[in-house]
Write a protein that holds these residues in place. Sequence first.
Motif, PDB file in Angstrom:
ATOM      1  N   VAL A  67       0.850  -1.185   0.000  1.00 35.70           N
ATOM      2  CA  VAL A  67       0.000   0.000   0.000  1.00 35.70           C
ATOM      3  C   VAL A  67       0.888   1.239   0.000  1.00 35.70           C
ATOM      4  O   VAL A  67       2.075   1.177   0.319  1.00 35.70           O
ATOM      5  CB  VAL A  67      -0.957   0.044   1.213  1.00 35.70           C
ATOM      6  N   MET A  68       0.285   2.362  -0.332  1.00 35.22           N
ATOM      7  CA  MET A  68       0.980   3.640  -0.268  1.00 35.22           C
ATOM      8  C   MET A  68       0.483   4.345   0.992  1.00 35.22           C
ATOM      9  O   MET A  68      -0.697   4.671   1.102  1.00 35.22           O
ATOM     10  CB  MET A  68       0.674   4.488  -1.508  1.00 35.22           C
ATOM     11  N   LEU A 115       7.324  14.296  -0.221  1.00 28.16           N
ATOM     12  CA  LEU A 115       7.852  13.359   0.771  1.00 28.16           C
ATOM     13  C   LEU A 115       6.755  12.652   1.569  1.00 28.16           C
ATOM     14  O   LEU A 115       7.045  11.801   2.395  1.00 28.16           O
ATOM     15  CB  LEU A 115       8.760  14.096   1.766  1.00 28.16           C
ATOM     16  N   ALA A 116       5.511  13.023   1.316  1.00 30.15           N
ATOM     17  CA  ALA A 116       4.411  12.564   2.171  1.00 30.15           C
ATOM     18  C   ALA A 116       3.893  11.171   1.834  1.00 30.15           C
ATOM     19  O   ALA A 116       3.036  10.665   2.543  1.00 30.15           O
ATOM     20  CB  ALA A 116       3.262  13.564   2.116  1.00 30.15           C
ATOM     21  N   GLU A 117       4.385  10.538   0.784  1.00 24.73           N
ATOM     22  CA  GLU A 117       3.942   9.188   0.424  1.00 24.73           C
ATOM     23  C   GLU A 117       5.114   8.221   0.506  1.00 24.73           C
ATOM     24  O   GLU A 117       6.233   8.560   0.144  1.00 24.73           O
ATOM     25  CB  GLU A 117       3.378   9.157  -0.996  1.00 24.73           C
ATOM     26  N   HIS A 118       4.797   7.017   0.983  1.00 25.81           N
ATOM     27  CA  HIS A 118       5.842   6.006   1.098  1.00 25.81           C
ATOM     28  C   HIS A 118       5.227   4.616   0.926  1.00 25.81           C
ATOM     29  O   HIS A 118       4.237   4.301   1.583  1.00 25.81           O
ATOM     30  CB  HIS A 118       6.537   6.098   2.455  1.00 25.81           C
ATOM     31  N   PRO A 119       5.798   3.769   0.056  1.00 22.09           N
ATOM     32  CA  PRO A 119       5.268   2.419  -0.113  1.00 22.09           C
ATOM     33  C   PRO A 119       5.598   1.544   1.099  1.00 22.09           C
ATOM     34  O   PRO A 119       6.712   1.608   1.636  1.00 22.09           O
ATOM     35  CB  PRO A 119       5.961   1.903  -1.375  1.00 22.09           C
ATOM     36  N   ALA A 120       4.632   0.752   1.496  1.00 12.92           N
ATOM     37  CA  ALA A 120       4.831  -0.106   2.665  1.00 12.92           C
ATOM     38  C   ALA A 120       4.218  -1.471   2.427  1.00 12.92           C
ATOM     39  O   ALA A 120       3.251  -1.616   1.675  1.00 12.92           O
ATOM     40  CB  ALA A 120       4.202   0.525   3.901  1.00 12.92           C
ATOM     41  N   ALA A 121       4.793  -2.454   3.095  1.00 17.85           N
ATOM     42  CA  ALA A 121       4.231  -3.807   3.106  1.00 17.85           C
ATOM     43  C   ALA A 121       3.392  -3.923   4.367  1.00 17.85           C
ATOM     44  O   ALA A 121       3.886  -3.716   5.476  1.00 17.85           O
ATOM     45  CB  ALA A 121       5.346  -4.842   3.105  1.00 17.85           C
TER      46      ALA A 121
END
Length: 160
Positions: free
Chosen positions: A43-44, A55-61
């Motif tokens: 998800v983002m 910088l406010a978005e980051h991909p994560a598991a």
Amino acid sequence: MQRHVYFYTHVPTPFEPTAGVLAGDPARWLPLPAQGAGDTWQVMLRADGALPARLAEHPAAVTLGTASVSDGRLLRALSWHSSQREQVFPVLTADLGLDALEGDGSHLSLMGTYRPPLSVVGGAGDVLLGHRVAEAVVRRFVLDVADRLLGAVKAGVAGP
């Protein structure tokens, strides 16, 4: 050092169908875009308002546990970590909860802990900015899940 985070919101749908969606396929309720299958989803995560837009978005598991329902309450364990830079992104362990409310609606919450990245340096950075970012990410995640649940229940999509 562990830090606590908590956020909740009202979902204007009855508990039973909302719990049915939340207990079911994560593709129906995880924030978009969500890709994956089984227990792990990409998800983002977004930290609206806490960081500059770029910088406010980051991909994560995101790893999900099975849902447990008891007495008008659903709990679903989850955790997330960075898909790209684990050393600079906090690891979260939490429970996503849905509670029945008297009358109409449900109460959706996320309560958990995260470990600031970068050890001692991360602890100092967490005091200055990191906790604000973590709270913003949790808030956006819960609000996005609530929107997805509302849409799925209104569309008549329920059950695992």
